[in-house]
Motif scaffolding. Structure first.
Motif, PDB file in Angstrom:
ATOM      1  N   GLY A 103      12.321  22.250 -19.985  1.00 56.68           N
ATOM      2  CA  GLY A 103      13.642  22.024 -20.160  1.00 56.68           C
ATOM      3  C   GLY A 103      14.211  20.756 -19.714  1.00 56.68           C
ATOM      4  O   GLY A 103      15.059  20.333 -20.712  1.00 56.68           O
ATOM      5  N   GLN A 104      13.766  20.115 -18.845  1.00 56.30           N
ATOM      6  CA  GLN A 104      14.203  18.954 -18.295  1.00 56.30           C
ATOM      7  C   GLN A 104      13.563  17.547 -19.125  1.00 56.30           C
ATOM      8  O   GLN A 104      14.067  16.652 -19.095  1.00 56.30           O
ATOM      9  N   GLU A 105      12.579  17.970 -19.802  1.00 52.10           N
ATOM     10  CA  GLU A 105      11.779  16.965 -20.536  1.00 52.10           C
ATOM     11  C   GLU A 105      11.105  15.827 -19.432  1.00 52.10           C
ATOM     12  O   GLU A 105      10.619  16.503 -18.313  1.00 52.10           O
ATOM     13  N   ILE A 106      11.547  14.733 -19.550  1.00 48.38           N
ATOM     14  CA  ILE A 106      11.435  13.685 -18.492  1.00 48.38           C
ATOM     15  C   ILE A 106      12.523  13.240 -17.834  1.00 48.38           C
ATOM     16  O   ILE A 106      13.115  12.347 -18.370  1.00 48.38           O
ATOM     17  N   MET A 107      12.866  13.526 -16.485  1.00 49.94           N
ATOM     18  CA  MET A 107      14.149  13.427 -16.034  1.00 49.94           C
ATOM     19  C   MET A 107      13.828  12.378 -14.688  1.00 49.94           C
ATOM     20  O   MET A 107      13.133  12.745 -13.772  1.00 49.94           O
ATOM     21  N   PRO A 108      14.341  11.339 -14.892  1.00 50.15           N
ATOM     22  CA  PRO A 108      14.351  10.295 -13.730  1.00 50.15           C
ATOM     23  C   PRO A 108      15.009  10.833 -12.244  1.00 50.15           C
ATOM     24  O   PRO A 108      15.692  11.574 -12.350  1.00 50.15           O
ATOM     25  N   ILE A 109      14.018  10.465 -11.426  1.00 50.48           N
ATOM     26  CA  ILE A 109      14.294  10.948 -10.006  1.00 50.48           C
ATOM     27  C   ILE A 109      15.049   9.377  -9.344  1.00 50.48           C
ATOM     28  O   ILE A 109      14.192   8.383  -9.224  1.00 50.48           O
ATOM     29  N   THR A 110      16.302   9.484  -9.040  1.00 47.68           N
ATOM     30  CA  THR A 110      16.491   8.123  -8.231  1.00 47.68           C
ATOM     31  C   THR A 110      16.649   7.979  -6.847  1.00 47.68           C
ATOM     32  O   THR A 110      16.799   6.761  -6.362  1.00 47.68           O
ATOM     33  N   ALA A 111      16.292   9.115  -6.071  1.00 44.32           N
ATOM     34  CA  ALA A 111      16.138   9.026  -4.700  1.00 44.32           C
ATOM     35  C   ALA A 111      15.398  10.156  -4.129  1.00 44.32           C
ATOM     36  O   ALA A 111      15.518  11.304  -4.889  1.00 44.32           O
ATOM     37  N   PHE A 112      14.525   9.996  -3.035  1.00 42.19           N
ATOM     38  CA  PHE A 112      13.874  11.218  -2.370  1.00 42.19           C
ATOM     39  C   PHE A 112      14.596  10.919  -0.987  1.00 42.19           C
ATOM     40  O   PHE A 112      14.435  10.074  -0.182  1.00 42.19           O
ATOM     41  N   ASP A 113      15.417  12.154  -0.706  1.00 41.56           N
ATOM     42  CA  ASP A 113      16.074  12.098   0.619  1.00 41.56           C
ATOM     43  C   ASP A 113      17.034  11.028   0.805  1.00 41.56           C
ATOM     44  O   ASP A 113      17.810  10.710  -0.394  1.00 41.56           O
ATOM     45  N   ASP A 114      17.056  10.247   1.539  1.00 43.72           N
ATOM     46  CA  ASP A 114      18.039   8.997   1.728  1.00 43.72           C
ATOM     47  C   ASP A 114      17.509   7.798   1.348  1.00 43.72           C
ATOM     48  O   ASP A 114      18.156   6.600   1.339  1.00 43.72           O
ATOM     49  N   LYS A 115      16.410   7.898   0.611  1.00 44.34           N
ATOM     50  CA  LYS A 115      15.556   6.797   0.211  1.00 44.34           C
ATOM     51  C   LYS A 115      15.507   6.453  -1.270  1.00 44.34           C
ATOM     52  O   LYS A 115      15.073   7.433  -1.744  1.00 44.34           O
ATOM     53  N   PRO A 116      16.352   5.449  -1.759  1.00 46.64           N
ATOM     54  CA  PRO A 116      16.423   4.994  -3.359  1.00 46.64           C
ATOM     55  C   PRO A 116      15.028   5.002  -3.776  1.00 46.64           C
ATOM     56  O   PRO A 116      14.129   4.359  -3.087  1.00 46.64           O
ATOM     57  N   VAL A 117      14.497   5.490  -4.930  1.00 43.07           N
ATOM     58  CA  VAL A 117      13.445   5.257  -5.603  1.00 43.07           C
ATOM     59  C   VAL A 117      13.530   3.811  -6.566  1.00 43.07           C
ATOM     60  O   VAL A 117      14.448   3.778  -7.084  1.00 43.07           O
ATOM     61  N   LYS A 176      19.121  12.756  -7.723  1.00 37.56           N
ATOM     62  CA  LYS A 176      18.621  12.501  -6.411  1.00 37.56           C
ATOM     63  C   LYS A 176      17.947  13.772  -5.715  1.00 37.56           C
ATOM     64  O   LYS A 176      18.630  15.011  -6.196  1.00 37.56           O
ATOM     65  N   PHE A 177      16.717  13.690  -5.479  1.00 41.84           N
ATOM     66  CA  PHE A 177      16.156  14.991  -4.857  1.00 41.84           C
ATOM     67  C   PHE A 177      15.912  14.802  -3.382  1.00 41.84           C
ATOM     68  O   PHE A 177      16.068  13.957  -2.940  1.00 41.84           O
ATOM     69  N   VAL A 178      16.093  16.113  -2.810  1.00 46.82           N
ATOM     70  CA  VAL A 178      15.712  16.324  -1.209  1.00 46.82           C
ATOM     71  C   VAL A 178      14.641  17.133  -1.095  1.00 46.82           C
ATOM     72  O   VAL A 178      14.327  18.031  -1.768  1.00 46.82           O
ATOM     73  N   VAL A 179      13.879  16.815  -0.173  1.00 37.64           N
ATOM     74  CA  VAL A 179      12.773  17.943   0.509  1.00 37.64           C
ATOM     75  C   VAL A 179      13.270  18.819   0.939  1.00 37.64           C
ATOM     76  O   VAL A 179      14.025  18.797   1.837  1.00 37.64           O
ATOM     77  N   SER A 180      13.029  20.131   0.689  1.00 41.69           N
ATOM     78  CA  SER A 180      13.440  21.390   1.193  1.00 41.69           C
ATOM     79  C   SER A 180      12.818  21.885   2.401  1.00 41.69           C
ATOM     80  O   SER A 180      11.618  21.528   2.650  1.00 41.69           O
ATOM     81  N   SER A 181      13.691  22.435   3.074  1.00 40.26           N
ATOM     82  CA  SER A 181      13.097  23.061   4.342  1.00 40.26           C
ATOM     83  C   SER A 181      12.297  24.420   4.050  1.00 40.26           C
ATOM     84  O   SER A 181      11.582  25.100   4.730  1.00 40.26           O
ATOM     85  N   TRP A 182      12.270  25.003   2.846  1.00 41.38           N
ATOM     86  CA  TRP A 182      11.602  26.032   2.341  1.00 41.38           C
ATOM     87  C   TRP A 182      10.295  25.478   1.712  1.00 41.38           C
ATOM     88  O   TRP A 182      10.234  24.461   1.340  1.00 41.38           O
ATOM     89  N   ARG A 183       8.869  26.223   1.964  1.00 38.17           N
ATOM     90  CA  ARG A 183       7.894  25.884   1.520  1.00 38.17           C
ATOM     91  C   ARG A 183       7.489  26.612   0.176  1.00 38.17           C
ATOM     92  O   ARG A 183       8.080  27.750   0.051  1.00 38.17           O
TER      93      ARG A 183
END
Ligand SMILES: Cc1ncc(COP(=O)(O)O)c(C=O)c1O
Length: 312
Positions: free
Chosen positions: A261-275, A143-150
């Motif tokens: 390093g990760q090759e192709i790694m699935p992302i299953t959510a962005f913030d609280d929203k499932p992909v 799961k990924f989250v959008v960062s507060s850092w730019r």
């Protein structure tokens, strides 16, 4: 806490300044501008073992070297090492360790010895190769989250080059995501559109097209991203490089993170929203399978992308 698998016991030889030396003999000065002022650029490559070829093969060596040449040119070094010399260093380090398994290669070029932030020499280089199997998240995703850092901007510390200075920004975003219990971060650029993750690029599927932020969105021009764009078309998978809004991520039907390093790694959510349904998607799985065939040479396609290590 050490977050990288410690494979020191498996490493006999590294290369420093074009000489093979035991790992514990490789040294850098504590006054090195490469250390204090991040006057250091690097590359990360993977070499894959192929049972069929009975060889280790470095993936897209030429493309990584081309990026390194550009990274070195922005450091304004006195005498940057040549691609030929650095290629020899990688090959001799792999051979000296007699690796017969998937291996990760880190090559660094830096200003060493006694200097200031404006020093342009003396230039040091190092190559370390270590066994590195595929990450478990390749199967399960994260799961990924959008960062507060730019994302650091091209006008400040250019993300287009692989410079250690850029990884302060990546680290801040990565640690923030970790504190939030997420597996990875999405960095927005100063315009507020999506750039990339701390150590990889992002693709997401929208209306049947795999979209990735374009080359001016504040990304490292990733070799894996280029590979995905190259292999998707022949599989009948459409791709697009363009500006991406944050909220488009929440509409993703599938998504993945990609890098050497990760090759192709699935992302299953962005913030609280499932992909999609929250599981790695079928087109992501097809790209992973094709990527695996291409990097290992299970196909005759793209022979120039694989540099043999033992068979010359
Ligand atoms: C910031 C960043 N973006 C993207 C990537 C992926 O680049 P590549 O596919 O060339 O490894 C990396 C990994 O090196 C990275 O550190």
């Amino acid at each position: 806490m050490n977050t990288t698998h410690d494979s020191r016991s498996e490493i006999q030889w590294v290369t420093q300044n074009h000489q093979l030396v035991p790992y514990s003999d490789a040294k850098i000065s504590i006054m090195a501008p490469g250390l204090t002022f991040a006057v250091l650029v690097f590359e990360g490559y993977r070499a894959y073992w192929s049972d069929a070829q009975e060889d280790l093969q470095i993936f897209r060596l030429a493309e990584h070297m081309k990026r390194l040449e550009f990274s070195m040119s922005l450091l304004n070094l006195d005498h940057p090492p040549s691609t030929e010399a650095l290629t020899d260093d990688i090959l001799s380090t792999l051979r000296a360790n007699e690796f017969r398994q998937d291996t990760y290669i880190r090559l660094q070029v830096y200003v060493d010895e006694w200097g200031s932030m404006l020093s342009t020499g003396p230039v040091g280089s190092s190559v370390i190769c270590r066994p590195r199997p595929r990450v478990a998240d390749f199967e399960t995703g994260k799961k990924f989250v959008v960062s507060s850092w730019r994302r650091n901007a091209d006008s400040a510390t250019p993300p287009r080059i692989k410079a250690s200075a850029n990884y302060m920004n990546s680290r801040l975003a990565g640690l923030e995501a970790k504190r939030q219990g997420a597996g990875g971060a999405v960095l927005l650029n100063e315009d507020g559109t999506v750039s990339e993750g701390p150590g990889g690029c992002i693709f997401f599927l929208r209306d049947g097209v795999f979209v990735t932020p374009d080359g001016t969105s504040g990304i490292l021009e990733s070799v894996t991203r280029r590979t995905v764009l190259d292999i998707a078309g022949p599989l009948g998978i459409e791709t697009a490089e363009r500006t991406v809004d944050r909220t488009e991520l929440y509409l993703a039907e599938e998504a993945f993170y990609c890098g050497t390093g990760q090759e192709i790694m699935p992302i299953t959510a962005f913030d609280d929203k499932p992909v999609g349904d929250g599981e790695p998607g079928p087109l992501t799985r097809r790209l992973q399978a094709r990527y695996d065939d291409v990097v290992r040479g299970n196909t005759d396609d793209h022979p120039k992308w694989r540099t043999p290590v033992y068979k010359v």
